[in-house]
Design an enzyme around this catalytic site. Structure first.
Site, PDB file in Angstrom:
ATOM      1  N   LYS A 162      55.113  41.140  43.997  1.00 36.95           N
ATOM      2  CA  LYS A 162      53.875  40.698  44.646  1.00 36.95           C
ATOM      3  C   LYS A 162      53.470  39.367  44.041  1.00 36.95           C
ATOM      4  O   LYS A 162      53.649  39.139  42.840  1.00 36.95           O
ATOM      5  CB  LYS A 162      52.744  41.714  44.431  1.00 36.95           C
ATOM      6  CG  LYS A 162      51.366  41.237  44.891  1.00 36.95           C
ATOM      7  CD  LYS A 162      50.269  42.188  44.465  1.00 36.95           C
ATOM      8  CE  LYS A 162      48.890  41.605  44.788  1.00 36.95           C
ATOM      9  NZ  LYS A 162      47.786  42.482  44.353  1.00 36.95           N
ATOM     10  N   GLU A 207      34.726  42.295  41.980  1.00 31.16           N
ATOM     11  CA  GLU A 207      35.726  42.884  41.088  1.00 31.16           C
ATOM     12  C   GLU A 207      35.327  42.753  39.623  1.00 31.16           C
ATOM     13  O   GLU A 207      35.271  41.646  39.078  1.00 31.16           O
ATOM     14  CB  GLU A 207      37.096  42.239  41.319  1.00 31.16           C
ATOM     15  CG  GLU A 207      38.205  42.917  40.549  1.00 31.16           C
ATOM     16  CD  GLU A 207      39.564  42.750  41.214  1.00 31.16           C
ATOM     17  OE1 GLU A 207      40.543  43.278  40.684  1.00 31.16           O
ATOM     18  OE2 GLU A 207      39.634  42.096  42.265  1.00 31.16           O
TER      19      GLU A 207
END
Length: 408
Positions: A162, A207
Protein backbone atom coordinates in the site's frame (compact mmCIF):
# COMPACT_ATOMS: atom_id res chain seq x y z
CA UNK A 1 17.29 26.69 28.50
CA UNK A 2 15.68 29.05 31.01
CA UNK A 3 13.47 27.70 33.78
CA UNK A 4 9.78 28.47 33.17
CA UNK A 5 7.40 29.71 35.88
CA UNK A 6 3.87 28.42 35.26
CA UNK A 7 0.64 29.24 37.09
CA UNK A 8 -2.84 27.90 36.25
CA UNK A 9 -5.97 29.41 37.79
CA UNK A 10 -9.66 28.84 37.28
CA UNK A 11 -11.56 31.17 34.96
CA UNK A 12 -15.00 31.77 33.56
CA UNK A 13 -15.75 29.90 30.30
CA UNK A 14 -15.32 32.14 27.29
CA UNK A 15 -14.88 32.08 23.54
CA UNK A 16 -11.53 30.40 23.24
CA UNK A 17 -10.45 31.36 19.73
CA UNK A 18 -10.94 35.08 20.38
CA UNK A 19 -7.87 34.87 22.65
CA UNK A 20 -5.60 33.52 19.89
CA UNK A 21 -3.28 35.68 17.80
CA UNK A 22 -5.14 36.56 14.56
CA UNK A 23 -2.03 35.99 12.43
CA UNK A 24 -0.47 33.05 14.27
CA UNK A 25 -3.12 31.19 16.28
CA UNK A 26 -2.21 28.31 18.58
CA UNK A 27 -5.21 26.09 19.17
CA UNK A 28 -6.29 22.49 19.61
CA UNK A 29 -10.10 22.20 19.75
CA UNK A 30 -12.61 19.37 19.83
CA UNK A 31 -16.10 20.86 19.91
CA UNK A 32 -16.42 23.22 22.88
CA UNK A 33 -13.32 21.84 24.64
CA UNK A 34 -9.73 22.68 23.95
CA UNK A 35 -6.67 24.83 24.61
CA UNK A 36 -5.72 28.09 22.92
CA UNK A 37 -2.35 29.78 23.32
CA UNK A 38 -0.95 33.21 22.58
CA UNK A 39 2.62 34.47 22.35
CA UNK A 40 5.83 32.47 22.69
CA UNK A 41 7.53 31.97 26.05
CA UNK A 42 9.77 29.34 24.44
CA UNK A 43 10.25 27.94 20.96
CA UNK A 44 12.16 24.72 20.29
CA UNK A 45 13.00 23.67 16.71
CA UNK A 46 14.04 20.29 15.33
CA UNK A 47 14.86 18.72 11.97
CA UNK A 48 15.76 15.40 10.43
CA UNK A 49 15.24 11.76 11.39
CA UNK A 50 15.90 12.38 15.11
CA UNK A 51 13.37 15.22 15.43
CA UNK A 52 11.01 13.27 17.70
CA UNK A 53 13.63 11.87 20.07
CA UNK A 54 15.40 15.24 20.17
CA UNK A 55 12.09 16.90 21.02
CA UNK A 56 11.30 14.30 23.69
CA UNK A 57 14.69 14.81 25.36
CA UNK A 58 14.47 18.60 25.20
CA UNK A 59 10.93 18.61 26.57
CA UNK A 60 11.86 16.39 29.52
CA UNK A 61 14.52 18.94 30.46
CA UNK A 62 12.09 21.85 30.13
CA UNK A 63 9.46 20.06 32.24
CA UNK A 64 12.00 19.01 34.86
CA UNK A 65 13.23 22.59 35.34
CA UNK A 66 9.80 24.29 35.27
CA UNK A 67 8.18 25.62 38.44
CA UNK A 68 4.47 24.85 38.16
CA UNK A 69 1.51 25.96 40.31
CA UNK A 70 -1.60 24.22 38.90
CA UNK A 71 -4.83 24.82 40.82
CA UNK A 72 -7.04 22.99 38.31
CA UNK A 73 -5.29 19.71 37.48
CA UNK A 74 -7.11 18.48 34.37
CA UNK A 75 -5.64 17.58 30.95
CA UNK A 76 -4.36 20.78 29.36
CA UNK A 77 -3.53 22.70 32.54
CA UNK A 78 -0.08 23.50 33.91
CA UNK A 79 2.89 23.51 31.56
CA UNK A 80 2.03 22.68 27.95
CA UNK A 81 3.57 23.15 24.52
CA UNK A 82 1.91 23.11 21.11
CA UNK A 83 3.75 21.11 18.45
CA UNK A 84 3.83 20.40 14.72
CA UNK A 85 6.24 17.97 13.07
CA UNK A 86 7.40 17.42 9.50
CA UNK A 87 6.09 14.32 7.71
CA UNK A 88 9.36 13.14 6.16
CA UNK A 89 12.81 12.71 7.70
CA UNK A 90 14.24 14.47 4.64
CA UNK A 91 11.81 17.42 4.76
CA UNK A 92 13.17 20.96 4.91
CA UNK A 93 10.20 21.93 7.10
CA UNK A 94 10.93 22.86 10.71
CA UNK A 95 9.37 20.78 13.48
CA UNK A 96 8.47 22.86 16.54
CA UNK A 97 7.39 22.85 20.15
CA UNK A 98 5.97 26.22 21.22
CA UNK A 99 5.28 27.15 24.84
CA UNK A 100 2.84 30.10 24.80
CA UNK A 101 2.94 33.01 27.22
CA UNK A 102 -0.70 32.43 28.07
CA UNK A 103 -3.09 29.50 27.59
CA UNK A 104 -6.88 29.64 27.84
CA UNK A 105 -8.59 26.28 28.13
CA UNK A 106 -11.88 24.51 28.68
CA UNK A 107 -12.77 20.87 29.37
CA UNK A 108 -16.34 20.10 30.36
CA UNK A 109 -17.22 22.25 33.37
CA UNK A 110 -13.60 23.33 33.94
CA UNK A 111 -12.18 26.51 32.45
CA UNK A 112 -8.78 28.01 33.17
CA UNK A 113 -6.00 30.44 32.34
CA UNK A 114 -2.35 29.47 32.47
CA UNK A 115 0.30 32.18 32.71
CA UNK A 116 3.83 31.24 31.68
CA UNK A 117 6.52 33.69 32.68
CA UNK A 118 5.44 37.19 33.61
CA UNK A 119 1.66 37.48 33.94
CA UNK A 120 0.09 39.94 31.56
CA UNK A 121 -3.44 40.63 30.36
CA UNK A 122 -5.71 38.80 27.96
CA UNK A 123 -6.36 40.36 24.57
CA UNK A 124 -9.58 38.87 23.17
CA UNK A 125 -10.49 40.30 19.77
CA UNK A 126 -13.36 39.66 17.38
CA UNK A 127 -12.64 37.20 14.59
CA UNK A 128 -12.68 38.78 11.13
CA UNK A 129 -13.77 36.84 8.08
CA UNK A 130 -11.24 36.09 5.36
CA UNK A 131 -12.00 34.30 2.07
CA UNK A 132 -9.57 32.38 -0.13
CA UNK A 133 -10.16 30.28 -3.25
CA UNK A 134 -7.73 27.42 -3.85
CA UNK A 135 -6.44 26.36 -7.27
CA UNK A 136 -4.48 23.34 -8.50
CA UNK A 137 -0.90 23.14 -7.27
CA UNK A 138 2.11 21.13 -8.43
CA UNK A 139 0.04 17.94 -8.65
CA UNK A 140 -3.05 18.63 -10.75
CA UNK A 141 -5.82 16.04 -11.36
CA UNK A 142 -4.23 14.66 -14.53
CA UNK A 143 -0.89 14.16 -12.85
CA UNK A 144 -2.58 12.61 -9.81
CA UNK A 145 -4.37 10.03 -11.95
CA UNK A 146 -1.05 9.12 -13.54
CA UNK A 147 0.53 8.80 -10.08
CA UNK A 148 -2.20 6.40 -8.98
CA UNK A 149 -1.75 4.27 -12.10
CA UNK A 150 2.01 4.17 -11.55
CA UNK A 151 1.60 3.35 -7.85
CA UNK A 152 -0.78 0.51 -8.67
CA UNK A 153 1.67 -0.95 -11.18
CA UNK A 154 4.52 -0.74 -8.67
CA UNK A 155 2.39 -2.48 -6.04
CA UNK A 156 1.54 -5.26 -8.48
CA UNK A 157 5.26 -5.60 -9.15
CA UNK A 158 5.79 -6.27 -5.46
CA UNK A 159 7.49 -3.01 -4.43
CA UNK A 160 4.89 -2.31 -1.70
CA UNK A 161 1.49 -3.46 -0.51
CA UNK A 162 0.00 0.00 0.00
CA UNK A 163 1.19 3.54 -0.69
CA UNK A 164 -0.56 6.81 0.13
CA UNK A 165 -0.12 9.44 -2.58
CA UNK A 166 -1.39 13.00 -2.24
CA UNK A 167 -2.13 16.03 -4.40
CA UNK A 168 -2.03 19.71 -3.51
CA UNK A 169 -4.01 22.91 -4.02
CA UNK A 170 -2.68 26.40 -3.41
CA UNK A 171 -3.85 29.92 -2.62
CA UNK A 172 -2.82 33.11 -0.86
CA UNK A 173 -4.09 34.70 2.32
CA UNK A 174 -4.94 38.41 1.97
CA UNK A 175 -2.43 40.67 3.70
CA UNK A 176 -3.35 40.92 7.37
CA UNK A 177 -5.94 38.13 7.04
CA UNK A 178 -7.34 36.67 10.27
CA UNK A 179 -6.33 33.00 10.26
CA UNK A 180 -8.65 32.32 13.21
CA UNK A 181 -11.68 32.56 10.94
CA UNK A 182 -10.54 29.38 9.17
CA UNK A 183 -10.37 27.59 12.52
CA UNK A 184 -13.84 28.83 13.44
CA UNK A 185 -15.28 27.49 10.21
CA UNK A 186 -13.68 24.11 10.84
CA UNK A 187 -14.93 23.93 14.45
CA UNK A 188 -18.47 24.77 13.38
CA UNK A 189 -18.54 22.31 10.48
CA UNK A 190 -16.62 19.44 12.10
CA UNK A 191 -17.24 19.56 15.88
CA UNK A 192 -16.28 15.89 16.35
CA UNK A 193 -12.89 16.31 14.66
CA UNK A 194 -9.87 17.97 16.28
CA UNK A 195 -9.39 21.46 14.87
CA UNK A 196 -5.71 22.40 15.07
CA UNK A 197 -3.73 25.57 14.40
CA UNK A 198 -0.02 25.45 15.20
CA UNK A 199 2.72 27.52 13.59
CA UNK A 200 0.77 27.99 10.35
CA UNK A 201 -0.53 24.41 10.11
CA UNK A 202 -4.33 24.43 10.30
CA UNK A 203 -7.08 21.90 9.71
CA UNK A 204 -9.65 19.55 11.27
CA UNK A 205 -8.32 16.02 11.74
CA UNK A 206 -10.49 12.96 12.42
CA UNK A 207 -7.47 10.76 13.24
CA UNK A 208 -5.98 10.63 16.75
CA UNK A 209 -2.41 9.36 16.73
CA UNK A 210 -2.07 9.27 20.53
CA UNK A 211 -3.98 10.88 23.39
CA UNK A 212 -2.65 10.11 26.86
CA UNK A 213 -3.23 11.26 30.43
CA UNK A 214 -1.47 9.82 33.46
CA UNK A 215 -0.25 6.81 31.50
CA UNK A 216 -3.50 5.73 29.87
CA UNK A 217 -3.70 6.19 26.10
CA UNK A 218 -6.14 6.13 23.20
CA UNK A 219 -5.42 5.95 19.47
CA UNK A 220 -7.81 5.95 16.50
CA UNK A 221 -6.68 4.58 13.14
CA UNK A 222 -8.58 5.59 9.99
CA UNK A 223 -8.14 4.06 6.54
CA UNK A 224 -10.78 3.24 3.95
CA UNK A 225 -13.08 6.04 2.82
CA UNK A 226 -16.44 6.58 1.14
CA UNK A 227 -18.50 9.71 0.45
CA UNK A 228 -21.75 10.12 2.40
CA UNK A 229 -25.03 9.14 0.72
CA UNK A 230 -27.68 11.62 -0.39
CA UNK A 231 -30.45 9.82 1.54
CA UNK A 232 -30.46 7.92 4.87
CA UNK A 233 -31.06 4.62 3.10
CA UNK A 234 -28.22 5.19 0.61
CA UNK A 235 -25.97 6.41 3.42
CA UNK A 236 -26.56 3.18 5.36
CA UNK A 237 -25.82 1.09 2.26
CA UNK A 238 -22.54 2.95 1.72
CA UNK A 239 -21.47 2.39 5.33
CA UNK A 240 -22.28 -1.33 5.10
CA UNK A 241 -20.41 -1.68 1.80
CA UNK A 242 -17.38 0.13 3.25
CA UNK A 243 -17.28 -2.21 6.26
CA UNK A 244 -17.44 -5.32 4.07
CA UNK A 245 -15.56 -4.31 0.91
CA UNK A 246 -12.32 -6.18 0.23
CA UNK A 247 -10.31 -3.22 -1.05
CA UNK A 248 -11.14 -0.91 1.86
CA UNK A 249 -10.76 -3.63 4.49
CA UNK A 250 -7.31 -4.53 3.13
CA UNK A 251 -6.27 -0.88 3.13
CA UNK A 252 -7.56 -0.48 6.68
CA UNK A 253 -5.93 -3.64 8.02
CA UNK A 254 -2.51 -2.46 6.85
CA UNK A 255 -2.91 0.75 8.86
CA UNK A 256 -4.50 -0.77 11.97
CA UNK A 257 -2.08 -3.70 12.19
CA UNK A 258 0.99 -1.48 11.83
CA UNK A 259 -0.21 0.87 14.59
CA UNK A 260 -1.14 -1.99 16.92
CA UNK A 261 2.25 -3.63 16.43
CA UNK A 262 4.04 -0.47 17.56
CA UNK A 263 1.70 0.19 20.48
CA UNK A 264 1.90 -3.42 21.71
CA UNK A 265 5.68 -3.07 21.91
CA UNK A 266 5.18 -0.04 24.18
CA UNK A 267 2.10 -1.25 26.03
CA UNK A 268 1.59 -5.04 26.24
CA UNK A 269 -1.99 -4.49 27.43
CA UNK A 270 -2.92 -2.56 24.23
CA UNK A 271 -6.24 -3.72 22.80
CA UNK A 272 -7.83 -2.93 19.44
CA UNK A 273 -11.50 -2.78 18.53
CA UNK A 274 -12.92 -4.41 15.45
CA UNK A 275 -13.04 -2.06 12.43
CA UNK A 276 -16.21 0.03 12.35
CA UNK A 277 -17.67 2.71 10.05
CA UNK A 278 -17.07 6.19 11.48
CA UNK A 279 -19.54 8.82 10.26
CA UNK A 280 -18.24 12.32 9.56
CA UNK A 281 -20.20 15.22 8.05
CA UNK A 282 -18.98 14.61 4.49
CA UNK A 283 -17.69 11.01 4.42
CA UNK A 284 -17.40 7.60 6.07
CA UNK A 285 -14.13 6.14 7.34
CA UNK A 286 -13.27 2.67 8.53
CA UNK A 287 -11.92 3.11 12.07
CA UNK A 288 -10.15 1.02 14.69
CA UNK A 289 -9.72 2.24 18.28
CA UNK A 290 -6.70 1.13 20.33
CA UNK A 291 -6.28 1.73 24.07
CA UNK A 292 -3.92 0.67 26.86
CA UNK A 293 -1.36 1.84 29.41
CA UNK A 294 1.90 3.59 28.49
CA UNK A 295 3.34 4.02 31.96
CA UNK A 296 5.85 6.86 32.17
CA UNK A 297 6.56 7.14 28.43
CA UNK A 298 6.08 10.53 26.80
CA UNK A 299 3.68 10.96 23.91
CA UNK A 300 6.71 12.23 21.96
CA UNK A 301 8.41 8.89 22.59
CA UNK A 302 5.36 7.20 21.06
CA UNK A 303 5.39 9.50 18.02
CA UNK A 304 9.03 8.61 17.38
CA UNK A 305 7.97 4.99 16.82
CA UNK A 306 4.43 5.39 15.49
CA UNK A 307 4.95 8.01 12.78
CA UNK A 308 4.37 7.62 9.91
CA UNK A 309 1.56 5.11 10.15
CA UNK A 310 0.42 3.06 7.18
CA UNK A 311 -2.66 5.30 7.07
CA UNK A 312 -0.59 8.21 5.72
CA UNK A 313 2.46 6.49 4.23
CA UNK A 314 1.74 2.87 3.37
CA UNK A 315 3.33 -0.50 3.99
CA UNK A 316 6.09 -1.58 4.23
CA UNK A 317 7.05 1.80 5.66
CA UNK A 318 10.46 2.30 4.01
CA UNK A 319 9.25 1.15 0.59
CA UNK A 320 6.13 3.32 0.68
CA UNK A 321 8.09 6.41 1.75
CA UNK A 322 10.51 5.89 -1.12
CA UNK A 323 7.60 5.65 -3.57
CA UNK A 324 5.95 8.78 -2.14
CA UNK A 325 9.14 10.80 -2.62
CA UNK A 326 9.54 9.51 -6.17
CA UNK A 327 5.93 9.82 -7.34
CA UNK A 328 4.93 13.10 -5.66
CA UNK A 329 8.26 14.85 -6.19
CA UNK A 330 7.39 17.60 -3.68
CA UNK A 331 8.10 18.20 -0.01
CA UNK A 332 4.91 17.52 1.99
CA UNK A 333 6.15 19.80 4.76
CA UNK A 334 4.05 19.16 7.84
CA UNK A 335 1.06 17.70 5.99
CA UNK A 336 0.29 14.25 7.48
CA UNK A 337 2.78 14.85 10.30
CA UNK A 338 1.82 14.89 14.00
CA UNK A 339 0.26 18.07 15.42
CA UNK A 340 -1.03 18.62 18.93
CA UNK A 341 0.02 19.46 22.47
CA UNK A 342 2.07 17.92 25.30
CA UNK A 343 2.02 18.57 29.04
CA UNK A 344 4.74 18.50 31.66
CA UNK A 345 4.16 14.81 32.43
CA UNK A 346 4.47 13.80 28.76
CA UNK A 347 0.74 13.36 28.24
CA UNK A 348 -1.25 15.26 25.67
CA UNK A 349 -3.12 14.86 22.42
CA UNK A 350 -1.61 14.39 18.96
CA UNK A 351 -3.51 14.01 15.72
CA UNK A 352 -2.38 13.63 12.13
CA UNK A 353 -2.34 16.92 10.22
CA UNK A 354 -5.04 16.01 7.70
CA UNK A 355 -7.98 17.90 6.13
CA UNK A 356 -5.97 21.07 6.34
CA UNK A 357 -3.35 23.37 4.91
CA UNK A 358 -0.11 25.12 5.77
CA UNK A 359 -0.04 28.92 5.71
CA UNK A 360 3.49 30.29 5.27
CA UNK A 361 4.64 33.58 6.81
CA UNK A 362 4.34 35.24 3.38
CA UNK A 363 0.65 34.25 3.20
CA UNK A 364 1.02 31.45 0.66
CA UNK A 365 -1.27 28.48 1.33
CA UNK A 366 -0.82 24.86 0.34
CA UNK A 367 -3.41 22.18 1.08
CA UNK A 368 -2.89 18.45 0.59
CA UNK A 369 -5.16 15.40 0.46
CA UNK A 370 -4.19 11.82 -0.24
CA UNK A 371 -5.62 8.36 -0.77
CA UNK A 372 -4.36 4.90 0.05
CA UNK A 373 -3.47 2.97 -3.09
CA UNK A 374 -3.53 -0.84 -3.13
CA UNK A 375 -3.69 -3.43 -5.89
CA UNK A 376 -6.94 -2.84 -7.75
CA UNK A 377 -7.22 0.89 -6.97
CA UNK A 378 -9.00 3.00 -9.61
CA UNK A 379 -7.44 6.34 -10.53
CA UNK A 380 -10.74 8.20 -10.98
CA UNK A 381 -12.12 6.86 -7.69
CA UNK A 382 -8.97 7.85 -5.79
CA UNK A 383 -9.03 11.33 -7.32
CA UNK A 384 -12.65 11.70 -6.22
CA UNK A 385 -11.67 10.63 -2.71
CA UNK A 386 -9.04 13.37 -2.50
CA UNK A 387 -11.65 15.92 -3.60
CA UNK A 388 -13.89 14.88 -0.70
CA UNK A 389 -10.96 15.09 1.72
CA UNK A 390 -10.07 18.59 0.48
CA UNK A 391 -13.57 19.88 1.18
CA UNK A 392 -13.09 20.73 4.90
CA UNK A 393 -10.24 23.17 4.33
CA UNK A 394 -11.55 24.37 0.96
CA UNK A 395 -14.94 25.23 2.47
CA UNK A 396 -13.41 26.82 5.58
CA UNK A 397 -11.25 29.08 3.41
CA UNK A 398 -14.00 29.98 0.93
CA UNK A 399 -16.77 30.45 3.55
CA UNK A 400 -15.02 30.64 6.91
CA UNK A 401 -17.90 31.73 9.15
CA UNK A 402 -20.97 29.68 8.17
CA UNK A 403 -24.26 30.58 9.82
CA UNK A 404 -24.90 33.34 12.29
CA UNK A 405 -23.85 31.62 15.54
CA UNK A 406 -21.33 33.09 18.01
CA UNK A 407 -17.62 32.58 17.47
CA UNK A 408 -16.35 30.34 20.26
Amino acid sequence: MPSLRVRTERAEPGRLLQHADPRAPLAIRRGADGVVGRGEAMRLEFRGPTRFTDAADAWRQVARDAVVDDAVGVPGTGLIAFGAFAFDDASTATSVLIVPKVVVGRRGDDAWITWIGDEGVLHPTAVEEVRVELTDGAIDPARYRAMVVEATERIRAGEAEKVVVARDRVGRLPQGGDVRSVAVGLVQRYPDAVTYAVDGVIGASPETLIAAHRGHFFSRVLAGTAARGATPALDAEIAEALASGDKDLREHRYAADSALEVLLALAPDARASEPFPLRLPNLWHLATDISGTLGDRSTLDVLALLHPTAAVAGTPRAASLALIRELEGVDRGRYAGPVGWIDGEGGGEWVIALRGAEIAPDGSIRAFAGAGIVAGSDADAELAETAVKLRPITDALADPLPGAGPVS
